[in-house]
Design an enzyme around this catalytic site. Structure first.
Site, PDB file in Angstrom:
ATOM      1  N   THR A 135       0.835  -1.200   0.000  1.00  0.00           N
ATOM      2  CA  THR A 135       0.000   0.000   0.000  1.00  0.00           C
ATOM      3  C   THR A 135       0.869   1.250   0.000  1.00  0.00           C
ATOM      4  O   THR A 135       1.971   1.256   0.576  1.00  0.00           O
ATOM      5  CB  THR A 135      -0.939   0.035   1.219  1.00  0.00           C
ATOM      6  OG1 THR A 135      -1.670   1.272   1.220  1.00  0.00           O
ATOM      7  CG2 THR A 135      -0.168  -0.058   2.530  1.00  0.00           C
ATOM      8  N   TYR A 148      -2.824  -2.230   9.920  1.00  0.00           N
ATOM      9  CA  TYR A 148      -2.879  -2.429   8.471  1.00  0.00           C
ATOM     10  C   TYR A 148      -1.554  -2.054   7.817  1.00  0.00           C
ATOM     11  O   TYR A 148      -0.993  -2.831   7.021  1.00  0.00           O
ATOM     12  CB  TYR A 148      -4.016  -1.582   7.893  1.00  0.00           C
ATOM     13  CG  TYR A 148      -4.012  -1.460   6.391  1.00  0.00           C
ATOM     14  CD1 TYR A 148      -4.353  -2.547   5.594  1.00  0.00           C
ATOM     15  CD2 TYR A 148      -3.665  -0.252   5.778  1.00  0.00           C
ATOM     16  CE1 TYR A 148      -4.351  -2.427   4.209  1.00  0.00           C
ATOM     17  CE2 TYR A 148      -3.670  -0.137   4.393  1.00  0.00           C
ATOM     18  CZ  TYR A 148      -4.014  -1.219   3.615  1.00  0.00           C
ATOM     19  OH  TYR A 148      -4.010  -1.105   2.251  1.00  0.00           O
ATOM     20  N   LYS A 152       1.234  -4.413   5.770  1.00  0.00           N
ATOM     21  CA  LYS A 152       1.582  -4.170   4.375  1.00  0.00           C
ATOM     22  C   LYS A 152       3.069  -3.823   4.214  1.00  0.00           C
ATOM     23  O   LYS A 152       3.687  -4.149   3.190  1.00  0.00           O
ATOM     24  CB  LYS A 152       0.709  -3.053   3.811  1.00  0.00           C
ATOM     25  CG  LYS A 152      -0.731  -3.463   3.572  1.00  0.00           C
ATOM     26  CD  LYS A 152      -0.846  -4.546   2.503  1.00  0.00           C
ATOM     27  CE  LYS A 152      -2.273  -4.731   2.022  1.00  0.00           C
ATOM     28  NZ  LYS A 152      -2.391  -5.731   0.937  1.00  0.00           N
ATOM     29  N   ILE A 181      -8.428   1.565  -3.101  1.00  0.00           N
ATOM     30  CA  ILE A 181      -8.823   0.975  -4.380  1.00  0.00           C
ATOM     31  C   ILE A 181     -10.320   1.172  -4.588  1.00  0.00           C
ATOM     32  O   ILE A 181     -11.123   0.950  -3.677  1.00  0.00           O
ATOM     33  CB  ILE A 181      -8.446  -0.519  -4.422  1.00  0.00           C
ATOM     34  CG1 ILE A 181      -6.926  -0.675  -4.228  1.00  0.00           C
ATOM     35  CG2 ILE A 181      -8.874  -1.143  -5.740  1.00  0.00           C
ATOM     36  CD1 ILE A 181      -6.469  -2.116  -4.099  1.00  0.00           C
ATOM     37  N   THR A 183     -13.293   0.000  -5.254  1.00  0.00           N
ATOM     38  CA  THR A 183     -14.118  -1.197  -5.329  1.00  0.00           C
ATOM     39  C   THR A 183     -15.496  -0.905  -4.738  1.00  0.00           C
ATOM     40  O   THR A 183     -15.655   0.051  -3.961  1.00  0.00           O
ATOM     41  CB  THR A 183     -13.489  -2.357  -4.546  1.00  0.00           C
ATOM     42  OG1 THR A 183     -13.434  -2.001  -3.149  1.00  0.00           O
ATOM     43  CG2 THR A 183     -12.075  -2.652  -5.044  1.00  0.00           C
ATOM     44  N   ALA A 185     -16.976  -2.421  -2.367  1.00  0.00           N
ATOM     45  CA  ALA A 185     -16.907  -2.516  -0.915  1.00  0.00           C
ATOM     46  C   ALA A 185     -16.357  -1.236  -0.293  1.00  0.00           C
ATOM     47  O   ALA A 185     -16.864  -0.754   0.730  1.00  0.00           O
ATOM     48  CB  ALA A 185     -16.047  -3.711  -0.502  1.00  0.00           C
TER      49      ALA A 185
END
Length: 230
Positions: A135, A148, A152, A181, A183, A185
């Site tokens: 990321t 997170y 990454k 990203i 998406t 979601a």
């Protein structure tokens, strides 16, 4: 000669775009899946092989790889690790350690285990290419993202190390560094966000295909930003 690529997470919001692009550019694509409802995202294609597999299970992972290696006319050459997860919230002292464990499991362990299982096949084949997803936040962190971002960053370190370890086996290893990203979601989770600068799945798919193709033969150990400049 045609080639095969294994795409973990290939039915997800990003993965389905990657799977479709790889099929469109002539690859034989093997996609392990767990969530049946996601299969409609990738549909059917003569060069698509879907296999139900829990990649945390060693035997099921090996079964998926055996499927990826069972066509002598399209040998396994690429591995794309897209399985992952995201979390953000309170600061480190307010975040349960289980959150870190979960992020390491989703983002690091899966990429490690899939790569580990695939590498002997790629070595026997005489080379190949592995792509992982890190990321951009590892270079530009944000508050509340420690678990997170740490997971990454570990993916980035894994990629740089594997690139060195397997250079003599003609195996290239690279990571992409997207921002958020775009998406379904992520749009649902952040309905008020400005999506104009989010990383687009179709753009990421093109970079992945470049990296696993012969056009990307000179690139290994790269941590490559895939950010949208609008």
């Amino acid at each position: 000669m045609a080639r095969t690529v294994l795409v973990s997470g290939g039915t997800g919001g990003l993965g389905s775009a990657v799977t479709k692009h790889l099929l469109d550019t002539g690859w034989r694509v093997v996609v392990p899946w767990l969530v049946r409802d996601e299969l409609e995202r990738v549909g059917t294609h003569p060069n698509l092989r879907l296999v139900q597999a829990d990649l945390s299970d060693e035997q099921q992972l090996e079964d998926a790889l055996n499927l990826a290696c069972d066509d002598p006319d399209a040998p396994l050459f690429g591995v794309v690790n897209l399985v992952g997860g995201f979390t953000s919230g309170p600061r480190v002292h307010e975040t349960p350690i289980e959150v870190l464990d979960s992020q390491l499991d989703l983002n690091l362990r899966t990429a490690y285990s899939v790569s580990q299982a695939a590498l002997p096949h790629l070595i026997r084949r005489g080379g190949g290419s592995i792509v992982c997803i890190s990321t951009a936040a590892t270079l530009n962190p944000f508050p509340g993202g420690a678990s997170y971002i740490a997971s990454k960053a570990a993916v980035s370190a894994l990629v740089e190390t594997m690139a060195l370890e397997y250079r003599d086996d003609h195996i290239r290893v690279n990571a992409l560094l997207p921002v958020v990203i775009d998406t379904p979601a992520n749009r649902a989770a952040m309905p008020d966000a400005d999506t104009s600068r989010w990383s687009k799945p179709a753009d990421i798919a093109k970079v992945i295909e470049f990296l696993i193709s012969d056009a990307g033969a000179s690139i290994t150990g790269g941590l490559i930003p895939v950010t949208n400049v609008g």
